[in-house]
Motif scaffolding. Structure first.
Motif, mmCIF file in Angstrom:
data_model
loop_
_atom_site.group_PDB
_atom_site.id
_atom_site.type_symbol
_atom_site.label_atom_id
_atom_site.label_comp_id
_atom_site.label_asym_id
_atom_site.label_seq_id
_atom_site.Cartn_x
_atom_site.Cartn_y
_atom_site.Cartn_z
ATOM 1 N N LEU A 19 88.994 32.131 -9.062
ATOM 2 C CA LEU A 19 89.371 32.157 -10.480
ATOM 3 C C LEU A 19 90.477 31.143 -10.761
ATOM 4 O O LEU A 19 91.297 30.838 -9.890
ATOM 5 C CB LEU A 19 89.858 33.554 -10.868
ATOM 6 C CG LEU A 19 88.802 34.666 -10.848
ATOM 7 C CD1 LEU A 19 89.487 36.023 -10.956
ATOM 8 C CD2 LEU A 19 87.810 34.475 -11.987
ATOM 9 N N ARG A 74 89.339 31.135 -17.357
ATOM 10 C CA ARG A 74 87.909 31.214 -17.117
ATOM 11 C C ARG A 74 87.555 32.401 -16.218
ATOM 12 O O ARG A 74 88.350 32.838 -15.386
ATOM 13 C CB ARG A 74 87.379 29.944 -16.430
ATOM 14 C CG ARG A 74 87.424 28.672 -17.262
ATOM 15 C CD ARG A 74 86.654 28.763 -18.570
ATOM 16 N NE ARG A 74 85.348 29.382 -18.465
ATOM 17 C CZ ARG A 74 84.222 28.761 -18.112
ATOM 18 N NH1 ARG A 74 84.250 27.471 -17.791
ATOM 19 N NH2 ARG A 74 83.075 29.398 -18.089
ATOM 20 N N THR A 75 86.327 32.888 -16.384
ATOM 21 C CA THR A 75 85.770 33.864 -15.461
ATOM 22 C C THR A 75 85.083 33.101 -14.327
ATOM 23 O O THR A 75 85.000 31.871 -14.348
ATOM 24 C CB THR A 75 84.768 34.783 -16.187
ATOM 25 O OG1 THR A 75 84.403 35.863 -15.328
ATOM 26 C CG2 THR A 75 83.521 34.018 -16.624
ATOM 27 N N ARG A 76 84.566 33.810 -13.339
ATOM 28 C CA ARG A 76 83.883 33.126 -12.231
ATOM 29 C C ARG A 76 82.605 32.475 -12.749
ATOM 30 O O ARG A 76 81.844 33.080 -13.497
ATOM 31 C CB ARG A 76 83.532 34.113 -11.121
ATOM 32 C CG ARG A 76 84.727 34.741 -10.444
ATOM 33 C CD ARG A 76 84.297 35.590 -9.267
ATOM 34 N NE ARG A 76 85.331 36.550 -8.934
ATOM 35 C CZ ARG A 76 86.403 36.296 -8.183
ATOM 36 N NH1 ARG A 76 86.551 35.075 -7.681
ATOM 37 N NH2 ARG A 76 87.298 37.220 -7.940
ATOM 38 N N TYR A 86 76.876 32.796 -14.287
ATOM 39 C CA TYR A 86 77.953 33.780 -14.252
ATOM 40 C C TYR A 86 77.614 34.982 -13.366
ATOM 41 O O TYR A 86 76.450 35.210 -13.022
ATOM 42 C CB TYR A 86 78.260 34.249 -15.672
ATOM 43 C CG TYR A 86 78.777 33.154 -16.561
ATOM 44 C CD1 TYR A 86 80.107 32.739 -16.494
ATOM 45 C CD2 TYR A 86 77.930 32.507 -17.465
ATOM 46 C CE1 TYR A 86 80.581 31.717 -17.296
ATOM 47 C CE2 TYR A 86 78.394 31.486 -18.277
ATOM 48 C CZ TYR A 86 79.723 31.096 -18.188
ATOM 49 O OH TYR A 86 80.191 30.078 -18.985
ATOM 50 N N GLU A 133 82.302 41.128 -13.938
ATOM 51 C CA GLU A 133 83.586 40.440 -13.789
ATOM 52 C C GLU A 133 84.475 40.804 -14.977
ATOM 53 O O GLU A 133 84.065 40.643 -16.133
ATOM 54 C CB GLU A 133 83.387 38.929 -13.742
ATOM 55 C CG GLU A 133 82.828 38.410 -12.443
ATOM 56 C CD GLU A 133 83.854 38.433 -11.321
ATOM 57 O OE1 GLU A 133 85.068 38.372 -11.611
ATOM 58 O OE2 GLU A 133 83.438 38.535 -10.160
ATOM 59 N N PRO A 134 85.699 41.269 -14.738
ATOM 60 C CA PRO A 134 86.578 41.645 -15.850
ATOM 61 C C PRO A 134 86.787 40.521 -16.861
ATOM 62 O O PRO A 134 86.871 40.764 -18.068
ATOM 63 C CB PRO A 134 87.891 42.015 -15.154
ATOM 64 C CG PRO A 134 87.476 42.460 -13.784
ATOM 65 C CD PRO A 134 86.316 41.569 -13.426
ATOM 66 N N ARG A 135 86.845 39.284 -16.391
ATOM 67 C CA ARG A 135 87.122 38.175 -17.302
ATOM 68 C C ARG A 135 85.907 37.777 -18.147
ATOM 69 O O ARG A 135 86.034 36.934 -19.042
ATOM 70 C CB ARG A 135 87.631 36.958 -16.519
ATOM 71 C CG ARG A 135 89.029 37.143 -15.944
ATOM 72 C CD ARG A 135 89.592 35.807 -15.506
ATOM 73 N NE ARG A 135 90.859 35.932 -14.814
ATOM 74 C CZ ARG A 135 91.565 34.891 -14.338
ATOM 75 N NH1 ARG A 135 91.089 33.669 -14.501
ATOM 76 N NH2 ARG A 135 92.697 35.087 -13.714
ATOM 77 N N ASN A 136 84.743 38.349 -17.859
ATOM 78 C CA ASN A 136 83.590 38.062 -18.710
ATOM 79 C C ASN A 136 83.871 38.443 -20.160
ATOM 80 O O ASN A 136 83.329 37.852 -21.094
ATOM 81 C CB ASN A 136 82.357 38.821 -18.219
ATOM 82 C CG ASN A 136 81.784 38.231 -16.935
ATOM 83 O OD1 ASN A 136 82.193 37.166 -16.477
ATOM 84 N ND2 ASN A 136 80.826 38.936 -16.342
ATOM 85 N N ASN A 137 84.704 39.454 -20.339
ATOM 86 C CA ASN A 137 84.999 39.954 -21.681
ATOM 87 C C ASN A 137 85.991 39.083 -22.447
ATOM 88 O O ASN A 137 86.119 39.210 -23.669
ATOM 89 C CB ASN A 137 85.540 41.375 -21.606
ATOM 90 C CG ASN A 137 84.512 42.354 -21.078
ATOM 91 O OD1 ASN A 137 83.327 42.222 -21.351
ATOM 92 N ND2 ASN A 137 84.953 43.329 -20.306
ATOM 93 N N THR A 138 86.714 38.221 -21.741
ATOM 94 C CA THR A 138 87.756 37.423 -22.393
ATOM 95 C C THR A 138 87.481 35.920 -22.358
ATOM 96 O O THR A 138 88.123 35.159 -23.075
ATOM 97 C CB THR A 138 89.125 37.683 -21.735
ATOM 98 O OG1 THR A 138 89.050 37.378 -20.337
ATOM 99 C CG2 THR A 138 89.529 39.154 -21.903
ATOM 100 N N ASP A 139 86.525 35.502 -21.530
ATOM 101 C CA ASP A 139 86.169 34.085 -21.431
ATOM 102 C C ASP A 139 85.379 33.691 -22.682
ATOM 103 O O ASP A 139 84.309 34.236 -22.952
ATOM 104 C CB ASP A 139 85.335 33.857 -20.174
ATOM 105 C CG ASP A 139 85.123 32.383 -19.864
ATOM 106 O OD1 ASP A 139 84.894 31.602 -20.805
ATOM 107 O OD2 ASP A 139 85.175 32.011 -18.677
#
Length: 283
Positions: free
Chosen positions: A144, A148-150, A169, A173-179
């Protein structure tokens, strides 16, 4: 049914993965396009007009780290490479749901620490699909970095056709919601494999193809591989009924409207044709 509101089976599956929920069994059992048929070594039968509902794979930004002239290779790792091993495999298809041989795929990604190699070609490489449209990449789960998300970058090009630039993708992944770039339509199907992971993704390129067959798929849902023979439908179609085993191409009526079955399944309450556009196409 409004064509704009239709959801493909692939979209339903990927939305379920993004949310971390289980998709209906009938949607899991059939092949993603011709994946299962091609993997078995058989010549894939066409789905006329791609009635599976899959639109071409969407494009995404190239980002700032692409470098041309990457080495040709299918593995981006060496024995000393750090990170969780990952194998990404799949197929490249055109609009007639036929595999594309010798399609170019150029991958690049961050290392385990979220860094890109901008001076060399670590975690960069290109390859070509085989005669059945298959590809396989050995790499690691990328790290990470801020914002960005992965993800894994890729350019895909059928011979002599325009280039598709996009990103792949990882589910849950937690960051999927914020990317702000993330799109669930580009989620890979990922599973654990020993000490590493395996991922699958099929690309659909906006490339017109001439169908060589007009037959509909005959592959059955593994969970309903032997549907009762008494439920076969005559050409004119019959009324939809829960508990009936339907094969691709069968026609039924429901509430006075005709529908065509898109993939083999056994009907269940709640899966009425208007409610399951991944299984039924309104005529």
């Amino acid at each position: 049914m409004d064509e704009d509101n239709k959801l493909s089976r692939k979209t339903v599956l990927k939305a379920a993965l993004a949310a971390g929920v289980v998709a209906p069994v009938a949607l899991v059992g059939g092949p993603a396009l011709a994946r299962t048929t091609v993997a078995s070594g058989k010549t894939p039968e066409l789905t006329p007009e791609c009635h599976d509902g899959d639109a071409p794979t969407i494009a995404q930004t190239e980002g700032p780290y692409f470098k041309p002239n990457s080495p040709e290779r299918t593995s981006l790792v060496t024995p000393g490479t750090q990170g969780t091993r990952l194998t990404v495999s799949g197929f490249v298809f055109g609009l007639a749901c036929q595999p594309i041989a010798r399609a170019l795929l150029d991958f690049w990604q961050a290392d385990v620490n979220g860094n890109y190699d901008n001076s060399g070609y670590t975690f960069r490489g290109h390859q070509y699909t085989d005669d059945q449209g298959r590809f396989s990449l050995s790499t690691i789960v990328p790290g990470l970095y801020p914002g960005r998300t992965r993800h894994i970058h890729v350019k895909v090009q059928a011979p002599g056709k325009p280039i598709l630039t996009t990103q792949l993708y990882f589910p849950n992944e937690p960051r999927n919601n914020t990317d702000t770039i993330f799109d669930p339509r580009l989620l890979m199907d990922v599973r654990d494999a020993g000490q590493g992971k395996e991922a699958a993704f099929d690309f659909v390129l906006n490339v017109r193809q001439t169908p060589t067959s007009t037959s509909r798929p005959t592959t059955s849902n593994p969970t309903t591989s032997n549907p009762p023979t008494s439920t076969s439908n005559p050409p004119g179609g019959t009324t939809w009924a829960a508990g009936t085993g339907y094969s691709a191409g069968v026609r039924v009526t429901y509430s006075g409207r005709g529908y065509v079955c898109l993939q083999a399944h056994t009907a269940q309450p709640g899966w009425e044709p208007p409610n399951t556009p991944a299984l039924w196409r309104a005529e």
